[in-house]
Design a protein around this motif. Structure first.
Motif, PDB file in Angstrom:
ATOM      1  N   ALA A 119       0.863  -1.098   0.040  1.00 41.10           N
ATOM      2  CA  ALA A 119       0.027  -0.016  -0.109  1.00 41.10           C
ATOM      3  C   ALA A 119       0.871   1.309  -0.029  1.00 41.10           C
ATOM      4  N   TYR A 120       2.106   1.211   0.205  1.00 38.92           N
ATOM      5  CA  TYR A 120       3.154   2.352   0.265  1.00 38.92           C
ATOM      6  C   TYR A 120       3.083   3.181  -1.196  1.00 38.92           C
ATOM      7  N   GLY A 151       8.246  -1.214   6.859  1.00 36.92           N
ATOM      8  CA  GLY A 151       8.505  -1.530   5.656  1.00 36.92           C
ATOM      9  C   GLY A 151       9.537  -2.383   5.483  1.00 36.92           C
ATOM     10  N   ALA A 152      10.391  -2.178   4.605  1.00 33.63           N
ATOM     11  CA  ALA A 152      11.763  -3.170   4.214  1.00 33.63           C
ATOM     12  C   ALA A 152      12.597  -3.509   5.495  1.00 33.63           C
ATOM     13  N   PRO A 153      13.191  -4.675   5.603  1.00 35.54           N
ATOM     14  CA  PRO A 153      12.880  -5.880   4.623  1.00 35.54           C
ATOM     15  C   PRO A 153      11.555  -6.788   5.098  1.00 35.54           C
ATOM     16  N   ARG A 185      13.859  -8.717  -0.318  1.00 37.21           N
ATOM     17  CA  ARG A 185      12.874  -7.866  -0.155  1.00 37.21           C
ATOM     18  C   ARG A 185      13.082  -6.286  -0.153  1.00 37.21           C
ATOM     19  N   LEU A 186      14.215  -5.938  -0.753  1.00 38.28           N
ATOM     20  CA  LEU A 186      14.581  -4.670  -1.018  1.00 38.28           C
ATOM     21  C   LEU A 186      13.814  -4.100  -2.046  1.00 38.28           C
ATOM     22  N   SER A 199      13.268   0.946   2.918  1.00 40.64           N
ATOM     23  CA  SER A 199      12.448   2.206   3.650  1.00 40.64           C
ATOM     24  C   SER A 199      12.117   1.688   4.813  1.00 40.64           C
ATOM     25  N   VAL A 200      12.235   2.581   5.771  1.00 43.81           N
ATOM     26  CA  VAL A 200      11.599   2.513   7.192  1.00 43.81           C
ATOM     27  C   VAL A 200      10.560   3.644   7.282  1.00 43.81           C
TER      28      VAL A 200
END
Length: 498
Positions: A132-133, A349-351, A282-283, A302-303
């Motif tokens: 959804a990001y 977020g990632a990862p 998962r980056l 991304s955090v």
């Protein structure tokens, strides 16, 4: 014309910075704007307020520098990336509030697409995970939930844009509807291999092509400011999403170089050259920038919540009066007292990519104080970044030599030192901390010949301070292990919908 104006439209404020030829800040203006939270997990902004705050600080920065518009050689735009707007082509009025990148309302839609077996198709074409990001499902939501929007979009009456497109459209008086490749690559609609909007993905998300901006390079003259805005018409000549702009501003222009920006969220990018690298951890694979016919790529993690957690201490808990107070409060205790805060206010977020994670505080005892919570909040930023770096090292196949950092939170020496301690590599803070805006300025300046080439730009980059790891590696490993335990308790907390 001796200066470049960078417009840095961020998640919580609009900023404008005037740079001179050496890349030095000559003037800065900033204005915060409202964050709107209609429901838990939903985050919106007023598109007209974004625009008015941005044009206001642009005029203020020029004035503060003692200049007029005639002294500005070009404008560069950098922006919060996945935030999604739809507006009327005729009037320029948004049909709904902007849906912010942090917003989670389309998590269930992404789940359905994954259940339909489409995750790998999206990843292969866009370099992104189905989350959804990104802008694509936000745009689909607007077309489905604003009365008449889909029919109007198909009739060519509406325009979609991320914030860069919205600003460019307004700056040029509605003459130019374009985006650059770095922002386009964050939409779930753009094929990073062909460099074009992808017809198959548009069909899956039911997005009419007529609503989309033209995709341009990151460094070219897109148009000039409308006559009524400033005393002179100024070329708008550079656009890049904020994290790609920071990568350029940090002069991470060779494969293997890495920067991390500490803002509302945290964003780590590794330059990977002219070939997109598929992540096994998962980056994201993303466009770094397109200059001329050459596209550079990056790996990104991304955090979602970093500096925003400090704002929460201020606005939500009221334990600090300003964000600047957090370092002093956190430094009043030697450690977090066993407290770990996981700021999964909008998922992870990632990862991890867990939209259903929610914020947790673990390890609280009767002796826990506001200082321990403040310290745990700062440390949570560094822990999340460490998770990203480990994933990036695994993808790259080599340990990193140093981390270049920028963003507002890097003025916090306690945080930056703790980051070096956890990572076990030097953390380098540059002389000019405004690297996001500087990257946009560099891209704009290159397009109009203000700077000759990237080599000239690289000669301006200087180190302000290097933070060297001081913590024993066994202690750092134990803290990271405890962080993982806290992380597991935050995951999957919100029950999935649909």
């Amino acid at each position: 014309m001796n200066y470049i104006l960078a417009l840095d439209q961020g998640t919580t404020s609009s900023r404008a910075i005037v740079f001179d030829h050496s890349g030095t800040v000559r003037a800065l203006a900033q204005k915060e704007f409202r964050q709107i939270f209609p429901r838990p997990g939903w985050v919106e902004q007023d598109g007209l307020e974004i625009w008015s705050s941005q044009v206001g600080v642009a005029a203020e920065a020029i004035s503060r520098a003692g200049l007029t518009a005639a002294d500005i050689a070009a404008i560069g735009i950098t922006n919060q990336r996945e935030t999604t707007l739809v507006w009327e082509r005729q009037t320029g009025r948004p049909i709904h509030n902007a849906i912010v990148w942090q917003d989670r309302r389309t998590a269930a839609d992404c789940d359905r697409l994954q259940r339909d077996g489409l995750a790998e198709l999206f990843r292969a074409k866009t370099g992104l995970v189905l989350d959804a990001y990104f802008s694509g499902t936000k745009l689909a939501w607007l077309l489905d939930n604003v009365a008449g929007a889909r029919a109007r979009a198909e009739a060519g009456e509406l325009l979609f844009g991320t914030v860069d497109s919205w600003l460019l459209w307004n700056l040029t008086g509605g003459e130019v509807h374009r985006t650059d490749a770095s922002n386009a690559s964050r939409t779930l609609l753009f094929n990073i291999h062909s460099g074009t909007w992808d017809a198959e993905l548009l069909e899956i998300l039911r997005i009419p092509a007529a609503i989309l901006p033209e995709v341009s390079s990151s460094s070219e003259v897109y148009g000039e400011t409308a006559g009524r805005l400033f005393a002179a018409r100024i070329p708008v000549a550079g656009i890049a999403g904020d994290q790609q702009a920071a990568l350029f501003g940090q002069v991470c222009t060779r494969p293997g170089m890495v920067k991390n920006t500490y803002g509302t969220g945290c964003f780590m990018l590794m330059h990977t050259g002219q070939t997109p690298v598929t992540s096994r951890n998962r980056l994201l694979t993303t466009v770094a920038w397109r200059i001329g016919d050459q596209t550079d790529y990056a790996l990104e993690g991304s955090v979602f919540i970093a500096g925003a957690a400090v704002q929460w201490l201020r606005d939500g808990l009221g334990i600090i009066r300003s964000s600047a107070e957090v370092e002093c409060l956190a430094a009043s205790v030697p450690d977090s007292g066993g407290v770990f805060l996981v700021p999964a206010f909008a998922g992870l977020g990632a990862p991890h990519w867990d939209p259903y994670a929610r914020g947790t505080i673990t390890g609280i005892t009767r002796g826990t104080t506001a200082a321990h919570i403040a310290r745990a909040t700062l440390e949570s930023i560094a822990f999340q970044v460490t998770d990203l770096l480990r994933a990036m090292e695994a993808d790259a196949g080599v340990p990193l030599a140093e981390l270049r950092v920028d963003g507002g939170a890097t003025v916090n020496n306690l945080l930056t030192q703790f980051q070096a301690d956890l990572l076990g590599v030097p953390v380098v803070r540059p002389q000019v901390s405004e690297t996001t805006a500087l990257g946009a300025a560099y891209l704009a300046g290159l397009a109009v010949g203000y700077w000759k080439d990237r080599e000239e730009i690289a000669s301006h980059w200087q180190i302000e301070k290097t933070f060297t790891p001081a913590m024993e590696r066994a202690r750092a490993a134990e803290l990271c292990r405890q962080w993982q335990r806290a992380l597991e308790r935050a995951k999957g907390w919100q029950e999935a919908e649909g």
